[in-house]
Motif scaffolding. Sequence first.
Motif, short mmCIF file in Angstrom:
data_model
loop_
_atom_site.label_atom_id
_atom_site.label_comp_id
_atom_site.label_asym_id
_atom_site.label_seq_id
_atom_site.Cartn_x
_atom_site.Cartn_y
_atom_site.Cartn_z
N LEU A 436 0.81 -1.22 0.00
CA LEU A 436 0.00 0.00 0.00
C LEU A 436 0.85 1.27 0.00
O LEU A 436 0.38 2.33 -0.40
N PHE A 437 2.05 1.20 0.49
CA PHE A 437 2.91 2.38 0.53
C PHE A 437 4.29 1.95 0.06
O PHE A 437 5.05 1.33 0.81
N ASP A 438 4.58 2.26 -1.17
CA ASP A 438 5.82 1.76 -1.78
C ASP A 438 7.05 2.38 -1.11
O ASP A 438 7.12 3.59 -0.91
N HIS A 439 8.01 1.55 -0.77
CA HIS A 439 9.26 2.04 -0.20
C HIS A 439 10.33 0.97 -0.34
O HIS A 439 10.02 -0.20 -0.57
N LYS A 440 11.55 1.41 -0.20
CA LYS A 440 12.67 0.46 -0.41
C LYS A 440 13.42 0.17 0.89
O LYS A 440 14.50 -0.39 0.86
N ALA A 441 12.84 0.58 2.00
CA ALA A 441 13.56 0.44 3.27
C ALA A 441 13.86 -1.02 3.57
O ALA A 441 13.06 -1.91 3.28
N ARG A 442 15.01 -1.25 4.16
CA ARG A 442 15.48 -2.58 4.52
C ARG A 442 15.35 -2.75 6.04
O ARG A 442 15.65 -1.84 6.79
N LEU A 443 14.89 -3.90 6.46
CA LEU A 443 14.76 -4.18 7.89
C LEU A 443 16.15 -4.45 8.47
O LEU A 443 16.81 -5.40 8.06
N GLN A 444 16.56 -3.61 9.40
CA GLN A 444 17.89 -3.80 10.00
C GLN A 444 17.81 -4.53 11.33
O GLN A 444 18.73 -5.20 11.75
N LEU A 445 16.71 -4.27 12.04
CA LEU A 445 16.59 -4.85 13.37
C LEU A 445 15.12 -5.15 13.62
O LEU A 445 14.25 -4.33 13.33
#
Lengths: 519, 519
Positions: A436-445
């Motif tokens: 629903l909300f496009d983003h490229k963030a990577r899960l770090q923790l």
Amino acid sequence: MTDRVLIFDTTLRDGEQSPGATMTHAEKLEIAAMLDDMGVDIIEAGFPIASEGDFAAVAAIAKASRNATICGLSRANFKDIDRCWEAVKHAKKPRIHTFIGTSALHRAIPNLTMDQMAERIHDCVTHARNLCDDVQWSSMDATRTEWDFLKRTVEIAIKAGATTINIPDTVGYTAPVESADLIRRLIAEVEGAETVIFATHCHNDLGMATANSLAAVEGGARQIECTINGLGERAGNTALEEVVMALKVRADIMPYHSNVDSRKIMAISRRVATVSGFPVQFNKAIVGKNAFAHESGIHQDGMLKNAETFEIMRPTDVGLTETSLVMGKHSGRAALRSKLAELGFELADNQLADVFVRFKELADRKKEVFEEDLVALMRQNEAVEDRIRLKSLRVVCGTSGPQTADIVLDIDGTERTAHTTGDGPVDSAFNAVKALFDHKARLQLYQVHAVTEGTDAQATVTVRLEEDGRIATGQSADTDTVVASTKAYINALNRLIVRREKTAPDHDTKGVSYKDVGA
Amino acid sequence: MTDRVLIFDTTLRDGEQSPGATMTHAEKLEIAAMLDDMGVDIIEAGFPIASEGDFAAVAAIAKASRNATICGLSRANFKDIDRCWEAVKHAKKPRIHTFIGTSALHRAIPNLTMDQMAERIHDCVTHARNLCDDVQWSSMDATRTEWDFLKRTVEIAIKAGATTINIPDTVGYTAPVESADLIRRLIAEVEGAETVIFATHCHNDLGMATANSLAAVEGGARQIECTINGLGERAGNTALEEVVMALKVRADIMPYHSNVDSRKIMAISRRVATVSGFPVQFNKAIVGKNAFAHESGIHQDGMLKNAETFEIMRPTDVGLTETSLVMGKHSGRAALRSKLAELGFELADNQLADVFVRFKELADRKKEVFEEDLVALMRQNEAVEDRIRLKSLRVVCGTSGPQTADIVLDIDGTERTAHTTGDGPVDSAFNAVKALFDHKARLQLYQVHAVTEGTDAQATVTVRLEEDGRIATGQSADTDTVVASTKAYINALNRLIVRREKTAPDHDTKGVSYKDVGA
């Protein structure tokens, strides 16, 4: 020489610099207020030139300061120092802290000869002193700097007007006898030593930061640089709670005292652990959950007639109170207000109404509501201006995947729905948000811990996201782990969006680090 | 005096004693083998009289020992000492360790006069020495014992035949200068001091255990008592990894050496963290995930020409290797076998077949399979003889509760199903287990962490249950957090059942603790 040891806290600078510990502007202000309130003498609030965010935080902390001196870090060049002054000048008591690496390994980075470096130190400290009466000089990596050159840099800084001389053990290399001897020798041999305060700044790479700091005090240092929970790069800095309590408990052999109110230690320790996402291990000295026997939940041995037999501090000395059952589903609004006030949350009527609704929801789901549950509830309340809000979530998971999530989000005021699958309930819920909300963030923790004990405990989830070098940490608590996870993810995402909008990437990624020593 | 410092590890005794850190028999044997393999000189394997379980563990470790001396703890009475000998006598090199609290606070517990205590020490050490050539005496709370009496107890123990004299800082009270002075004075003034080895045993209540231990060595001690990760009651014991690395890194000012292979530190640190359920904080010296800059995932500053600029140890010195992508869904059986062998797991064909199936399942759900994922997979394989097994689970959760769970368990060979609700997916799944297998265990710890990064990471869940004073910890890893939680819960429950069946409560609850000094 005075027996008063100044406590210089650098949680917001050296601590915040540790990979992944990034704090928001509001969190930095909150921590600074707590440090000021507990009697910390000097708060190093940030590294103003590092980013717009750092500058704004240092300036805001300076403006809000009450008793503490507010210090900013700057490399040894005029631009850094000017920027630092612009930020700290708002404080009642401002300080400029400037430094350069003086050991051979560090001199090689800007490729300066000893003479060139000496000239640079003279010019920079003079410049800083022309702006501010309170100037701290640090010879970075002092414990690995040749004695003659270390002495020379310190003498130059004093002549140029530095009021505090910091002798950092930047790589956590020293040991107590050596640490004490170095300060003792500097005080004995440096011209003008009697006009300044010597500071010790230790790192914990070999596990000796606390002992090294206290040894430096025995050698004549009168400022200890430290962080809450020992937060900091690599193995971290000297832990404030350890030096403060050691000075208190062993006043017999270390006749020095600090101005810190030790009863405020637990509250700030918990808060720093939460906002940094760096949990404190159970067996951490002073602030670990096992540090005091009574906290373990195991009943005291009946034969122990005297707590002192195995405890050298009382839990109340560090502000630890017994976990107490405080409220249930029948507790009323007045009781909630009074309990929250006791915990430090003063609420207006409209705020109370909102919190009361959420308290009732929690009390319906959880038989016993503890102080920690209330604190978690209040922390959730501190939402930023969120673009994305969770309206509803339904997840089906289990052994026969794929796991599915049905989500309704409110994005900029519009409700949107998605149905997604994923590997596990958390992955599928996170995928739904992404859909629903496009983003490229990577899960770090991704981290879960139960706020209180029992299977119906609230789970607190911390999620740290990284996108183009920007880092944001989100948190949430709920009795449903998957809901808490999703809310924490959305919380981190909202914070990331704010950062994305506010700053160009190269301003926010701290392209400038204290490891760059160039001009 | 030799420059060799003996490393005495008490992870399995003082470490395991910390509330909640209880390990299983198999885990204790595994840790002991790792300690032996890394070159630890003396392994304190347990407190034989404390429980049948402790006795069995010490005896088994003694039988399996290769190079290390195996030591057992006993209070100062014949019954304890006899029981200790029965357990350690199987070792190639057995040691009996006996102790009594000698400070005024501790003398008050058994209510002995100084003379009575002196007599007791003489009798007990003599008795121990008649059984075993290697006897260690500890004057517990030595750092708070009156000098004259401490000297007297140590002299009596030496005369009675003790070969090692331990001077414990039981409450973590001392500081480096004091710690060194105490050992130095004992060696100078105690009659017979030259015939024994002095040991230092520090606790970390003020954050100075490592520095205090090393100071004691400078004062003449030649045995350091420590634990992996500093595990232990309250703030824990001296951390083995810190003293070993400090001796290595600062051999210039501390010209002593240990026999420990530092490259084996990370593996045992991770294993102890897992089996004890005590996580290591990110900024823990040596073994924290941030302890080495390169581990943070943040790329090194381009200006750093030399890693030594900010690192005094190389990551490989402690056995840290870069996280590496090892396998994917197309990896074959031979590749898996070879990778597992590299990680220390040697498998028979039938075992490999089973692991390969589970590896494929994981690779289907997770794009990238890391070394850590494989280790987690292998650990799961070490199931005990389980009475309860999870056949299938389906959980529905989300914002509009109640959350529901449908579960199928195999209990003693019979399939049983249940449908339950709860507050959150984890609570409802745990309730489902409870519905099918009645028990009163209380959840003491619930902890989730991602094994690797990314939203499709495997979650490792630790669950600690307590029932009538018996504690059991279970673990499991799965990409589905709720499944991992349920498996971990069942794993803990299976272990609890084994304990319940094996021992009467009063044997297993360690009604006897080293804090009881009577007899």
